[in-house]
Design an enzyme around this catalytic site. Structure first.
Site, PDB file in Angstrom:
ATOM      1  N   GLY A 127       0.825  -1.201   0.000  1.00  0.00           N
ATOM      2  CA  GLY A 127       0.000   0.000   0.000  1.00  0.00           C
ATOM      3  C   GLY A 127       0.862   1.255   0.000  1.00  0.00           C
ATOM      4  O   GLY A 127       1.972   1.287  -0.543  1.00  0.00           O
ATOM      5  N   SER A 128       0.380   2.284   0.671  1.00  0.00           N
ATOM      6  CA  SER A 128       1.009   3.602   0.563  1.00  0.00           C
ATOM      7  C   SER A 128       2.373   3.722   1.226  1.00  0.00           C
ATOM      8  O   SER A 128       3.076   4.720   1.005  1.00  0.00           O
ATOM      9  CB  SER A 128       0.069   4.666   1.134  1.00  0.00           C
ATOM     10  OG  SER A 128      -1.091   4.774   0.336  1.00  0.00           O
ATOM     11  N   VAL A 129       2.784   2.755   2.045  1.00  0.00           N
ATOM     12  CA  VAL A 129       4.145   2.836   2.587  1.00  0.00           C
ATOM     13  C   VAL A 129       5.183   2.636   1.480  1.00  0.00           C
ATOM     14  O   VAL A 129       6.375   2.881   1.683  1.00  0.00           O
ATOM     15  CB  VAL A 129       4.382   1.812   3.734  1.00  0.00           C
ATOM     16  CG1 VAL A 129       3.501   2.134   4.930  1.00  0.00           C
ATOM     17  CG2 VAL A 129       4.163   0.386   3.258  1.00  0.00           C
TER      18      VAL A 129
ATOM     19  N   LYS B  47       5.016   4.427  -1.312  1.00  0.00           N
ATOM     20  CA  LYS B  47       5.099   5.694  -2.050  1.00  0.00           C
ATOM     21  C   LYS B  47       6.454   6.389  -1.947  1.00  0.00           C
ATOM     22  O   LYS B  47       6.924   6.972  -2.935  1.00  0.00           O
ATOM     23  CB  LYS B  47       3.972   6.627  -1.605  1.00  0.00           C
ATOM     24  CG  LYS B  47       2.605   6.178  -2.118  1.00  0.00           C
ATOM     25  CD  LYS B  47       1.455   6.981  -1.517  1.00  0.00           C
ATOM     26  CE  LYS B  47       0.113   6.473  -2.045  1.00  0.00           C
ATOM     27  NZ  LYS B  47      -1.029   7.111  -1.363  1.00  0.00           N
TER      28      LYS B  47
END
Length: 676
Positions: free
Chosen positions: A414-416, A418
């Site tokens: 997920g967003s970790v 980015k």
């Protein structure tokens, strides 16, 4: 010559060859070679068949075979090599029909390598009109100084299993004591069944098991009959000792002080089984030996096990020792000192509060792993002391899967992810620090070719979004576009610099992280990968390690679990993964994720500390429209004093706040661990 005559000639030729072969007499060398071959194969039955008839009259086959098997098993024979020494002129018989064969034996035993030279006699004899050479066997062929009536004795000197301790010397797997609970028949009450029923209820043992052990053929009135083992701290002990005839004996046992807090990391030992014995027969394992079954106990089995020693000697028929054959002191197993901090391990485990999840804590400037936590878990001491069928079934059937090792598994990050996408896009020049996007609303697609597929985001700030704002708000659209601008090949190539598609260089086997299996099918898959969805898979430890370039001038550190000398240099897994200025910029944006009141990690803010971090919520679903499982992540570190980085994942956070469920737990850990 016609065909018929050729056939007649061929038949006569073959008959002559057969007659010649049958007339070839066995030589002493033939017989000796055959015997030595059987010996090397440990084929004792075949060896007996080659003995002389006179030898067989005083020694039956069963006794011969049993003698070799008992002695060789007793000395823990491995790698037997028997070599026949044949002189240049061969083994020549004497005029009286006897011959002597010289041989050398080398064998590995519990007392080390043992070798000697000896000889045996062969005698020519007639059996059923056939001449052959028989072996004149005597006990000296086992060991040269043995005579009839002697016995081989072996004293085993057991090696102590190496212990596993944390960075401060606190025990994680230690050699301790447990209590063997049992009965002494002569002390039992007249109504034995009543006592057994109470015992069965307290120990959760089948009554039938207790009765069968009580009635075993070897049991005498004053014999201690063991039933099961419990820990010395078990609060059932007093109740058990209230039962007449029940007592206990202290026994050696492997103890795991952190219990369920480190079960998947440390593992446990149990008695070696038949399948393992067959597989490890050349390593000297014996029935009853303990072997690492899971975790580090299994990974470092060879280092922890050590090597038993022993003493082999000969006793005469009066029971007096006459000669020591060999002796060797045991080599105790190594003590392993880990980088793990027991305090961090326990606190991180407790903070998960039984949730399905995992946590990795590392020192972000050395790569030392301070904690590897799995939840839910189990108490490994159960497996050492003797787990009941009911307990085993409960663990196996638990829908939360406490036996599953989550820190060795991989997840969509997920967003970790980015910050990794951002670093790649910056270093490739696909974007710069000031690149912004203008998107109205909460969804976006590149063009009509995407059909009804859109990238969505949680927040529409109502204005253009630059890199820092995108990181603070965790904007999926921004990082999807950054991945598209980077392009499929560059994106994959640069991701590999972060260790993707490569085994994590770590002492404990961890599943390899992947950007994608094969290649991207389309731009949608690439865009989804930009914010940690698509086919991206990472282990929790790799996720933590992937943030080390942001604190180490762009160098990706190698994770380490075994503590090294303080003077040792930090191990770099991959040097210059990203540029120094990129690393510094990403670090500053992660500080803002927590410091900015609108940041997704703002709840992790701690007065007096500059916490940097990144939240993430990954969705597990087959299509965009369906509702699926969500996993929440949070990674954080103190950017001012970067001595601790924590990556935590909790499964099934849908409708519970997503990553917001994880943030306060990580914050609490930082508060407790850095209070001083």
């Amino acid at each position: 010559m016609n065909i018929r005559k050729w056939n007649q000639f061929g038949f006569l030729f073959m008959l002559m060859l057969m007659l010649f072969a049958c007339s070839k007499e066995q030589t002493p060398e033939d017989a000796a070679s055959l015997y030595v071959e059987s010996w090397n194969e440990l084929n004792f039955e075949k060896m007996y068949d080659q003995l002389s008839e006179e030898t067989k009259e005083s020694l039956d086959k069963e006794t011969f075979i049993e003698r070799y098997e008992v002695i060789y098993d007793g000395v823990r024979l491995m790698n037997l090599q028997v070599e026949l020494h044949v002189p240049e002129e061969g083994i020549k018989p004497s005029e009286n029909g006897e011959a002597v064969a010289e041989y050398e034996i080398v064998m590995e035993t519990i007392a080390g390598e043992l070798s000697f030279e000896h000889n045996f006699s062969l005698v020519k004899e007639m059996i059923d009109d056939d001449e052959r050479w028989g072996i004149e066997w005597d006990p000296s062929m086992i060991f040269p100084s043995m005579v009839e009536g002697d016995k081989v004795r072996v004293d085993s000197l057991q090696a102590k299993r190496g212990e596993i301790v944390d960075r401060n010397g606190k025990g994680l797997a230690v050699n301790g004591k447990a209590l063997s609970i049992g009965i002494v028949p002569e002390r039992l009450p007249e109504d034995e069944t009543s006592a057994f029923e109470k015992m069965a209820e307290i120990l959760n043992l089948p009554l039938k098991t207790i009765e069968e052990k009580r009635n075993a053929s070897w049991v005498k009135p004053d014999t201690f009959v063991p039933m099961t083992m419990i820990s010395k701290e078990d609060d059932r002990l007093d109740s058990l000792l209230d039962i007449e005839g029940v007592t206990y004996m202290e026994t050696d046992a492997r103890i795991y002080p952190l219990k369920d807090a480190a079960a998947h990391l440390i593992g446990y030992v149990q008695e070696v089984n038949a399948e393992e014995l067959e597989e490890l027969k050349d390593k000297g394992y014996q029935s009853g030996d303990q072997i690492g079954k899971n975790g580090l106990e299994k990974v470092f089995e060879d280092k922890l096990r050590g090597k038993d020693g022993g003493r082999i000697y000969i006793m005469d028929e009066d029971g007096i020792e006459k000669e020591e054959i060999a002796s060797q002191e045991p080599v105790h197993g190594e003590t392993l000192t880990l980088t793990i901090d027991s305090n961090i391990q326990k606190l991180a485990f407790n903070e998960l509060e039984g949730e399905a999840g995992t946590t990795a804590a590392i020192h972000p400037q050395t790569g030392e792993v301070l904690a590897l936590v799995n939840s839910p878990s189990y108490d490994p001491n159960l497996f050492v002391l003797g787990i009941s069928n009911e307990q085993w079934e409960a663990l196996n059937e638990d829908p939360a899967k406490p036996l599953l090792n989550r820190f060795t598994s991989t997840y969509a990050p997920g967003s970790v992810f980015k910050p990794i996408t951002g670093a790649i896009a910056l270093d490739t020049g696909s974007i710069d620090k000031n690149t912004s996007i203008d998107v109205n609303g909460l969804k976006w697609q590149e063009d009509d070719s995407w059909g009804d597929y859109f990238i969505t985001r949680v927040t529409d700030p109502g204005k253009s979004v630059d890199f820092q704002t995108a990181m603070v708000l965790s904007d999926n659209i921004y990082f999807a576009q950054a991945a598209l601008k980077t392009g499929k090949k560059q994106f994959v190539d640069y991701a590999k610099q972060f260790g993707f598609d490569e085994a994590l260089p770590f002492e404990y086997p961890i599943k390899t992280s992947k950007i994608i299996e094969g290649s991207f099918e389309n731009d949608i898959q690439l865009a989804d990968s930009g914010y940690g969805q698509g086919k991206v898979q990472m282990s929790i430890l790799h996720t933590a390690i992937a943030y080390t370039p942001f604190l180490n001038d762009g160098n990706l550190l190698k994770p380490t679990l075994l503590k090294r000398d303080e003077s040792s240099e930090t191990d770099v897994w991959k040097k210059d993964v990203i540029k120094k200025e990129t690393a510094s910029f990403i670090n500053n944006t992660l500080i803002q994720v927590v410091a900015d009141p609108n940041g997704t990690g703002s709840e992790a803010k701690i007065s007096g500390k500059q916490i940097a971090g990144k939240t993430g919520t990954s969705e597990l679903k087959k299509s965009k429209d369906e509702t699926g499982q969500e996993n929440g992540f949070f990674i954080a570190y103190d950017s001012d004093i970067p001595e601790l980085l924590i990556a935590m994942l909790i499964e099934n956070v849908e409708e519970r706040g997503g990553s917001k469920l994880v943030v306060p737990k990580v914050k609490k850990l930082f508060t407790e661990l850095t209070a001083n």
